[in-house]
Design a protein around this motif. Structure first.
Motif, PDB file in Angstrom:
ATOM      1  N   SER A   1      43.506 -18.008  -1.594  1.00  0.00           N
ATOM      2  CA  SER A   1      44.705 -17.300  -2.055  1.00  0.00           C
ATOM      3  C   SER A   1      44.781 -17.300  -3.582  1.00  0.00           C
ATOM      4  N   LEU A   2      44.467 -18.443  -4.178  1.00  0.00           N
ATOM      5  CA  LEU A   2      44.470 -18.541  -5.639  1.00  0.00           C
ATOM      6  C   LEU A   2      43.430 -17.610  -6.253  1.00  0.00           C
ATOM      7  N   LEU A   3      42.253 -17.527  -5.652  1.00  0.00           N
ATOM      8  CA  LEU A   3      41.203 -16.644  -6.155  1.00  0.00           C
ATOM      9  C   LEU A   3      41.603 -15.180  -6.013  1.00  0.00           C
ATOM     10  N   LEU A   4      42.300 -14.837  -4.936  1.00  0.00           N
ATOM     11  CA  LEU A   4      42.785 -13.465  -4.762  1.00  0.00           C
ATOM     12  C   LEU A   4      43.792 -13.094  -5.847  1.00  0.00           C
ATOM     13  N   ILE A   5      44.698 -14.031  -6.158  1.00  0.00           N
ATOM     14  CA  ILE A   5      45.676 -13.791  -7.220  1.00  0.00           C
ATOM     15  C   ILE A   5      44.970 -13.622  -8.552  1.00  0.00           C
ATOM     16  N   LEU A   6      43.967 -14.461  -8.812  1.00  0.00           N
ATOM     17  CA  LEU A   6      43.199 -14.369 -10.051  1.00  0.00           C
ATOM     18  C   LEU A   6      42.535 -12.995 -10.171  1.00  0.00           C
TER      19      LEU A   6
ATOM     20  N   ILE B   1      51.822 -16.296 -16.446  1.00  0.00           N
ATOM     21  CA  ILE B   1      50.703 -15.888 -17.301  1.00  0.00           C
ATOM     22  C   ILE B   1      51.226 -15.110 -18.501  1.00  0.00           C
ATOM     23  N   ARG B   2      52.156 -14.204 -18.259  1.00  0.00           N
ATOM     24  CA  ARG B   2      52.688 -13.394 -19.355  1.00  0.00           C
ATOM     25  C   ARG B   2      53.537 -14.220 -20.313  1.00  0.00           C
ATOM     26  N   LEU B   3      54.208 -15.242 -19.788  1.00  0.00           N
ATOM     27  CA  LEU B   3      54.973 -16.123 -20.663  1.00  0.00           C
ATOM     28  C   LEU B   3      54.043 -16.916 -21.574  1.00  0.00           C
TER      29      LEU B   3
ATOM     30  N   THR C   1      46.141 -16.101 -33.256  1.00  0.00           N
ATOM     31  CA  THR C   1      44.677 -16.137 -33.321  1.00  0.00           C
ATOM     32  C   THR C   1      44.067 -16.948 -32.173  1.00  0.00           C
ATOM     33  N   ASN C   2      44.910 -17.575 -31.375  1.00  0.00           N
ATOM     34  CA  ASN C   2      44.421 -18.376 -30.246  1.00  0.00           C
ATOM     35  C   ASN C   2      43.909 -17.469 -29.135  1.00  0.00           C
ATOM     36  N   ARG C   3      42.931 -17.962 -28.375  1.00  0.00           N
ATOM     37  CA  ARG C   3      42.385 -17.185 -27.263  1.00  0.00           C
ATOM     38  C   ARG C   3      43.444 -16.797 -26.238  1.00  0.00           C
ATOM     39  N   LEU C   4      44.459 -17.634 -26.084  1.00  0.00           N
ATOM     40  CA  LEU C   4      45.510 -17.348 -25.113  1.00  0.00           C
ATOM     41  C   LEU C   4      46.273 -16.078 -25.458  1.00  0.00           C
ATOM     42  N   ALA C   5      46.223 -15.660 -26.719  1.00  0.00           N
ATOM     43  CA  ALA C   5      46.919 -14.445 -27.152  1.00  0.00           C
ATOM     44  C   ALA C   5      46.061 -13.196 -27.014  1.00  0.00           C
ATOM     45  N   ALA C   6      44.818 -13.352 -26.582  1.00  0.00           N
ATOM     46  CA  ALA C   6      43.888 -12.223 -26.494  1.00  0.00           C
ATOM     47  C   ALA C   6      44.098 -11.436 -25.203  1.00  0.00           C
ATOM     48  N   LEU C   7      43.782 -10.137 -25.262  1.00  0.00           N
ATOM     49  CA  LEU C   7      43.840  -9.260 -24.107  1.00  0.00           C
ATOM     50  C   LEU C   7      42.445  -8.750 -23.785  1.00  0.00           C
ATOM     51  N   SER C   8      42.180  -8.523 -22.509  1.00  0.00           N
ATOM     52  CA  SER C   8      40.893  -7.966 -22.109  1.00  0.00           C
ATOM     53  C   SER C   8      40.888  -6.450 -22.338  1.00  0.00           C
ATOM     54  N   LYS C   9      39.762  -5.811 -22.045  1.00  0.00           N
ATOM     55  CA  LYS C   9      39.660  -4.355 -22.197  1.00  0.00           C
ATOM     56  C   LYS C   9      40.635  -3.626 -21.284  1.00  0.00           C
ATOM     57  N   ARG C  10      41.019  -4.262 -20.188  1.00  0.00           N
ATOM     58  CA  ARG C  10      41.994  -3.679 -19.262  1.00  0.00           C
ATOM     59  C   ARG C  10      43.432  -3.913 -19.720  1.00  0.00           C
ATOM     60  N   GLY C  11      43.595  -4.614 -20.852  1.00  0.00           N
ATOM     61  CA  GLY C  11      44.938  -4.930 -21.327  1.00  0.00           C
ATOM     62  C   GLY C  11      45.560  -6.098 -20.601  1.00  0.00           C
ATOM     63  N   VAL C  12      44.730  -6.994 -20.056  1.00  0.00           N
ATOM     64  CA  VAL C  12      45.198  -8.154 -19.296  1.00  0.00           C
ATOM     65  C   VAL C  12      45.015  -9.422 -20.125  1.00  0.00           C
TER      66      VAL C  12
ATOM     67  N   ALA D   1      44.921 -16.478 -20.739  1.00  0.00           N
ATOM     68  CA  ALA D   1      46.140 -17.073 -20.194  1.00  0.00           C
ATOM     69  C   ALA D   1      46.055 -17.147 -18.670  1.00  0.00           C
ATOM     70  N   THR D   2      45.426 -16.146 -18.058  1.00  0.00           N
ATOM     71  CA  THR D   2      45.228 -16.139 -16.610  1.00  0.00           C
ATOM     72  C   THR D   2      44.357 -17.309 -16.181  1.00  0.00           C
ATOM     73  N   TYR D   3      43.254 -17.533 -16.899  1.00  0.00           N
ATOM     74  CA  TYR D   3      42.359 -18.647 -16.562  1.00  0.00           C
ATOM     75  C   TYR D   3      43.074 -19.988 -16.723  1.00  0.00           C
ATOM     76  N   ALA D   4      43.898 -20.113 -17.765  1.00  0.00           N
ATOM     77  CA  ALA D   4      44.603 -21.370 -18.017  1.00  0.00           C
ATOM     78  C   ALA D   4      45.576 -21.691 -16.883  1.00  0.00           C
ATOM     79  N   VAL D   5      46.378 -20.686 -16.477  1.00  0.00           N
ATOM     80  CA  VAL D   5      47.346 -20.891 -15.396  1.00  0.00           C
ATOM     81  C   VAL D   5      46.624 -21.182 -14.079  1.00  0.00           C
ATOM     82  N   ALA D   6      45.534 -20.449 -13.817  1.00  0.00           N
ATOM     83  CA  ALA D   6      44.769 -20.653 -12.583  1.00  0.00           C
ATOM     84  C   ALA D   6      44.173 -22.062 -12.533  1.00  0.00           C
ATOM     85  N   THR D   7      43.743 -22.577 -13.676  1.00  0.00           N
ATOM     86  CA  THR D   7      43.176 -23.935 -13.725  1.00  0.00           C
ATOM     87  C   THR D   7      44.229 -24.985 -13.387  1.00  0.00           C
ATOM     88  N   VAL D   8      45.434 -24.826 -13.962  1.00  0.00           N
ATOM     89  CA  VAL D   8      46.520 -25.767 -13.669  1.00  0.00           C
ATOM     90  C   VAL D   8      46.885 -25.711 -12.189  1.00  0.00           C
TER      91      VAL D   8
END
Length: 422
Positions: free
Chosen positions: A130-135, A292-294, A305-316, A320-327
């Motif tokens: 379920s977590l992988l599907l959300i990711l 994730i958005r928070l 300048t932190n990686r957490l503030a970066a967006l992917s090419k899809r605008g995602v 931040a997604t990886y960080a929340v998923a890890t927790v």
């Protein structure tokens, strides 16, 4: 790289996201519990609850229309008060991450393991999948997620519609007794449980920045989402009352599967399991995405300048997604190792949600003008009453918020560093 999230959410997608979040696991448990506590009075309780939640929902809608931002309640608080309170609110919301979401994933995993092959049908494996599907869904972007949840909302509505049809529900099956003093106690008992069906609006506020037309569609999505969820809960209660699908006849969590078997036969049991799983999944999905958005919004504001503030090419906000998923992964794993009491964790998480509602309403009272200010004041009063009804569990949220409001920077920073900065 652009620091703006893609505006891809439509009105229909927004209604689908909020309604499925409000339904979540509640549809498969709360109507049966309410019927057990209040009997036919529970039908009135849904109307009362919807009337009570409308001012709060409308206040959130007005805030989101005027201040669309991925920071959600934390952003509203900063506009109303200051950045110190904002960061405290952000961390308060994130404090739900290691306790509330793992508990919700456990509920989804209960349905999910029934869909897995026998050699994989284990609770922990179902939760990880379920977590992988959300990711994966998050990394595809908000448009895919909102469309998916709109489909789930339609499936739930169709399921309740089939129950009405197969159950031959008529006006005579919808008892609406006259309200009197004897109804006060059962209604109060039911409402205390039913309020949690409408916890989720504060999470949805984080999605306002991604609407194609937030000024027009965001407030409409909140109002329509609340009414759609409220109608489905009420309609489900009608069916449950007619067939007495509540305790002591049927366990609360088994009411929908029991009705399905009686009205539709055993052949559709797998379909109910699928709908149940994705109803739970939808609620968890929006909460995960809001967190994730928070994280991304806070990084964009204070650590651009932190990686957490970066967006992917899809605008995602991928990092931040990886960080929340890890927790979440660590929380799920630790929970299974030490056998955490999930019922207690859910109660503690709920106290955080109600405090967030209260802080959002206080912010609205300071930010909005005219009739909206009076609406926010009334909504604040409603939140205070609900918060007081939580009992001992409200201390969890108050203690965390109190600790977060302490001047930790002054404590940690050496006196020489503070003096040199002046």
């Amino acid at each position: 790289m652009s620091q703006e999230l893609k505006k891809e959410i439509t009105l229909l997608g927004g209604v689908g996201q909020l309604s499925t979040t409000l339904l979540g696991t509640g549809l498969f448990m709360i109507p049966a519990i309410a019927a057990n506590l209040a009997g036919v009075w529970s039908l009135w309780a849904w109307f009362i609850l919807l009337l009570a939640i409308c001012p709060i929902a409308l206040t959130f809608a007005l805030l989101g229309r005027q201040f669309p931002n991925a920071g959600g309640t934390a952003y509203f608080v900063r506009k109303a008060f200051n950045s110190k309170v904002e960061r405290s609110v952000a961390w308060l919301f994130l404090s739900v991450l290691p306790v509330g979401l793992p508990a919700a994933l456990t509920l989804a995993g209960g349905f999910g393991k029934e869909l897995l092959p026998a050699f994989m049908a284990h609770q922990y494996i179902a939760e990880i999948i379920s977590l992988l599907l959300i990711l994966g869904l998050t990394l595809l972007g908000s448009k895919s997620s909102s469309q998916f949840q709109a489909l789930i909302a339609f499936s739930i509505l169709a399921l309740v519609g089939v129950f009405f049809w197969k159950g031959d529900i008529g006006w005579q099956d919808i008892p609406m007794p006259n309200l009197n003093a004897s109804a006060a106690l059962p209604l109060g008992s039911a409402l205390a449980v039913m309020f949690w069906c409408f916890v989720g609006i504060e999470a949805f506020s984080h999605m306002g920045e991604e609407f194609k037309n937030p000024q027009r569609d965001f407030p409409i999505a909140i109002i329509l989402g609340c009414f759609l969820a409220g109608f489905i809960y009420w309609a489900c209660s009608v069916v449950i009352l007619k067939f007495h699908a509540f305790e002591p006849n049927v366990a609360a969590h088994s009411s929908i599967p029991w009705l399905s078997e009686r009205l539709l036969g055993n052949g559709l049991s797998m379909l109910i399991t699928v709908i149940g799983y994705f109803a739970c999944f939808a609620s968890i999905n929006l909460y995960t995405q809001s967190m994730i958005r928070l994280v991304w919004a806070q990084a964009r504001e204070y650590r651009p300048t932190n990686r957490l503030a970066a967006l992917s090419k899809r605008g995602v906000p991928s990092w931040a997604t990886y960080a929340v998923a890890t927790v979440l992964f660590l929380s799920i794993s630790i929970g299974h190792i030490i056998q955490l009491d999930l019922e207690v964790l859910v109660k503690l998480a709920n106290s955080v949600f109600v405090l967030l509602y209260l802080l959002a309403m206080l912010s609205a009272y300071r930010l909005l003008k005219g009739w909206a200010k009076y609406l926010a004041g009334f909504s604040t009063l409603l939140c205070v009453i609900v918060f007081a009804c939580l009992g001992w569990s409200m201390l969890y949220a108050l203690v965390i918020f109190g600790l977060l409001m302490l001047p930790w920077k002054r404590v940690i920073t050496p006196p020489t560093a503070r003096s040199s900065s002046h």
